[in-house]
Design a protein around this motif. Structure first.
Motif, short mmCIF file in Angstrom:
data_model
loop_
_atom_site.label_atom_id
_atom_site.label_comp_id
_atom_site.label_asym_id
_atom_site.label_seq_id
_atom_site.Cartn_x
_atom_site.Cartn_y
_atom_site.Cartn_z
N PRO A 59 0.83 -1.21 0.00
CA PRO A 59 0.00 0.00 0.00
C PRO A 59 0.87 1.26 0.00
CG PRO A 59 -0.04 -1.09 2.14
CD PRO A 59 0.62 -2.03 1.19
N GLU A 60 0.42 2.23 -0.75
CA GLU A 60 1.17 3.50 -0.86
C GLU A 60 1.03 4.29 0.44
OE1 GLU A 60 1.10 7.57 -3.59
OE2 GLU A 60 -0.23 5.88 -4.03
N ALA A 61 2.15 4.78 0.94
CA ALA A 61 2.12 5.58 2.16
C ALA A 61 1.40 6.91 1.89
CB ALA A 61 3.55 5.85 2.64
N VAL A 62 0.56 7.30 2.83
CA VAL A 62 -0.22 8.53 2.68
C VAL A 62 0.33 9.58 3.64
CG1 VAL A 62 -2.51 9.56 2.75
CG2 VAL A 62 -2.24 7.16 2.07
N SER A 63 0.72 10.71 3.11
CA SER A 63 1.30 11.76 3.94
C SER A 63 0.21 12.49 4.74
CB SER A 63 2.04 12.78 3.07
OG SER A 63 1.12 13.45 2.22
N GLU A 64 0.65 13.16 5.83
CA GLU A 64 -0.30 13.92 6.64
C GLU A 64 -0.87 15.08 5.83
OE1 GLU A 64 0.38 15.14 10.55
OE2 GLU A 64 0.93 13.13 11.29
N GLU A 65 -0.08 15.62 4.91
CA GLU A 65 -0.55 16.72 4.08
C GLU A 65 -1.73 16.29 3.21
OE1 GLU A 65 2.55 15.82 4.46
OE2 GLU A 65 3.47 17.56 5.44
N LYS A 66 -1.64 15.07 2.67
CA LYS A 66 -2.72 14.55 1.82
C LYS A 66 -3.97 14.29 2.66
CE LYS A 66 -3.73 11.08 -1.72
NZ LYS A 66 -3.18 9.95 -2.53
N ILE A 67 -3.76 13.75 3.88
CA ILE A 67 -4.89 13.50 4.76
C ILE A 67 -5.56 14.81 5.15
CG2 ILE A 67 -5.59 12.57 7.00
CD1 ILE A 67 -3.24 10.62 6.81
N ALA A 68 -4.74 15.81 5.47
CA ALA A 68 -5.27 17.12 5.87
C ALA A 68 -6.07 17.76 4.75
CB ALA A 68 -4.12 18.03 6.30
N ALA A 69 -5.56 17.66 3.52
CA ALA A 69 -6.27 18.25 2.38
C ALA A 69 -7.61 17.57 2.17
CB ALA A 69 -5.40 18.13 1.12
N ALA A 70 -7.64 16.25 2.30
CA ALA A 70 -8.90 15.52 2.14
C ALA A 70 -9.88 15.88 3.24
CB ALA A 70 -8.62 14.02 2.13
N ASP B 295 -9.98 18.76 4.92
CA ASP B 295 -10.48 20.12 4.70
C ASP B 295 -11.68 20.12 3.77
OD1 ASP B 295 -8.57 21.20 6.32
OD2 ASP B 295 -7.19 21.75 4.70
N ALA B 296 -11.61 19.31 2.73
CA ALA B 296 -12.73 19.22 1.79
C ALA B 296 -13.94 18.58 2.44
CB ALA B 296 -12.31 18.43 0.55
N ASP C 80 -17.74 12.39 11.17
CA ASP C 80 -18.06 11.83 9.86
C ASP C 80 -16.92 12.04 8.87
OD1 ASP C 80 -20.48 10.99 10.79
OD2 ASP C 80 -21.62 12.69 9.99
N ALA C 81 -16.29 13.21 8.93
CA ALA C 81 -15.19 13.50 8.01
C ALA C 81 -14.02 12.54 8.27
CB ALA C 81 -14.73 14.94 8.18
N ALA C 82 -13.72 12.28 9.53
CA ALA C 82 -12.63 11.36 9.87
C ALA C 82 -12.93 9.95 9.36
CB ALA C 82 -12.40 11.34 11.38
N THR C 83 -14.17 9.52 9.54
CA THR C 83 -14.56 8.20 9.05
C THR C 83 -14.46 8.10 7.54
OG1 THR C 83 -16.08 7.89 10.93
CG2 THR C 83 -16.43 6.50 8.98
N PHE C 84 -14.98 9.13 6.86
CA PHE C 84 -14.97 9.12 5.39
C PHE C 84 -13.55 9.10 4.84
CE2 PHE C 84 -14.58 11.67 1.49
CZ PHE C 84 -15.34 10.89 0.62
N VAL C 85 -12.69 9.97 5.36
CA VAL C 85 -11.32 10.07 4.84
C VAL C 85 -10.51 8.82 5.17
CG1 VAL C 85 -9.13 11.33 5.07
CG2 VAL C 85 -11.29 12.59 4.85
N SER C 86 -10.71 8.25 6.35
CA SER C 86 -9.96 7.04 6.72
C SER C 86 -10.31 5.89 5.76
CB SER C 86 -10.27 6.64 8.16
OG SER C 86 -11.61 6.20 8.31
N GLN C 87 -11.57 5.80 5.39
CA GLN C 87 -11.98 4.75 4.46
C GLN C 87 -11.52 5.05 3.03
OE1 GLN C 87 -16.23 4.59 5.01
NE2 GLN C 87 -16.09 3.36 6.87
N ASP C 88 -11.58 6.30 2.64
CA ASP C 88 -11.21 6.68 1.28
C ASP C 88 -9.71 6.54 1.02
OD1 ASP C 88 -11.85 7.78 -1.34
OD2 ASP C 88 -10.83 9.59 -0.68
N LEU C 89 -8.89 6.95 2.01
CA LEU C 89 -7.43 6.90 1.85
C LEU C 89 -6.82 5.66 2.48
CD1 LEU C 89 -6.46 10.64 2.49
CD2 LEU C 89 -6.93 9.49 0.32
N ILE D 140 -5.96 8.33 13.30
CA ILE D 140 -5.05 9.32 12.71
C ILE D 140 -5.86 10.42 12.02
CG2 ILE D 140 -3.29 9.69 10.95
CD1 ILE D 140 -2.22 6.91 11.57
N ALA D 141 -6.85 9.99 11.24
CA ALA D 141 -7.69 10.96 10.54
C ALA D 141 -8.46 11.83 11.53
CB ALA D 141 -8.66 10.22 9.61
#
Length: 296
Positions: free
Chosen positions: A247-258, A260-261, A270-279, A285-286
């Protein structure tokens, strides 16, 4: 005295099960003749017309299992058969006859010319069914020791080195166990290219002559298998399996950007759940980053 062949109509042959009209795809053994299913034997014994890539192979299989032709036609259908042969077979089915298409070995349509026949039958609205059975790709997957929850069958890769490496580059990010077919003559080159393109440490397996007398499974990294195969002269049918990409490592910057959206229209939870599943990152962490973004 020469005996008169029995009629081709299964209803007139006592003891045979009537095979409905249409195309019946029959899986055949990849090695051990006893691996054929009872249903496959029923179809071969009762179909009006027998079709195969290699009619000699089908005749031999039927002789082994004591299935008589009884005057039924045995028709070759392969890559060079042409449109005329295809239309002839479709016409037989349209007339209400049952056709059994048998693979040379294994499951029809898996690296097999029966694909065009099956697609044409489906497009014409003709009945299409399968008598499932042996398949080298699945047998190899079960023996490989590699993850089987998700797999990608890529068949034979191109024969030339440049085209093969390009194909491997396209397969590199696939998050599934890769299943390839290869000839013994090109196996060493494939493993060498795979180690170079996919990484020497990727786990893999080479399965050879499955269900046959000299069945063999080699397991290790791509580098180890490439070295081992380079020193041997292997023969027979070969399946190569390669573990999925890490699996590709996901940076904190990418998580933060996702986040924010997502936070623009979701709660922190809900945002933490959505991003954790998406990334595909841990939810805690999310959630931690989401709280920090909200406070900012």
């Amino acid at each position: 005295m020469r005996q008169t062949p029995e009629p081709a109509d299964p209803a007139s042959r006592p003891g045979l099960r009537a095979i409905p009209p249409g195309l019946h795809l029959v899986s055949t053994p990849i090695g051990a003749a006893r691996d054929i299913t009872l249903r496959a034997l029923d179809v071969l014994a009762g179909a009006d017309v027998l079709v195969a890539e290699d009619t000699r192979t089908l005749r031999h299989l039927m002789e082994i299992h004591g299935i008589a032709l009884n005057g039924r036609p045995v028709i070759a259908y392969h890559d060079h058969s042409g449109a005329g042969q295809l239309q002839r077979l479709l016409g037989m089915m349209a007339e209400g006859r049952s056709l059994a298409y048998a693979s040379d070995a294994g499951t029809p349509l898996i690296s097999d010319p029966g694909f065009e026949l099956a697609r044409a039958a489906a497009a014409a609205g003709l009945p299409l069914t399968a008598a499932p059975g042996p398949c080298a790709a699945i047998a190899a997957l079960t023996l490989s020791g590699l993850p089987s929850d998700r797999f990608f069958f890529a068949g034979f890769l191109p024969a030339t080195a440049s085209a093969r490496r390009t194909a491997l580059e396209e397969l590199a990010p696939v998050q599934a166990t890769l299943i390839l077919y290869e000839s013994p003559k090109r196996l060493a080159a494939l493993l060498s290219d795979a180690a170079r393109v996919l990484g020497e440490s990727r786990r893999a397996a080479v399965c050879r002559e499955l269900t046959k007398r000299f069945e063999e499974v080699l397991r290790g990294t791509l580098a180890e298998l490439a070295a081992a195969v380079a020193e041997r002269e292997l023969k027979g049918e070969i399946v190569v399996l390669i573990d999925r990409a890490p699996p590709e490592a996901v940076s904190e910057e990418k998580i933060a950007a996702a986040l924010d959206a997502a936070l623009a229209h979701m709660s922190v939870k809900d945002a933490a759940t959505f991003v954790s599943q998406d990334l595909k990152v841990a939810r805690k962490i999310a959630y931690r980053i989401a709280l920090a973004r909200q406070q900012e």
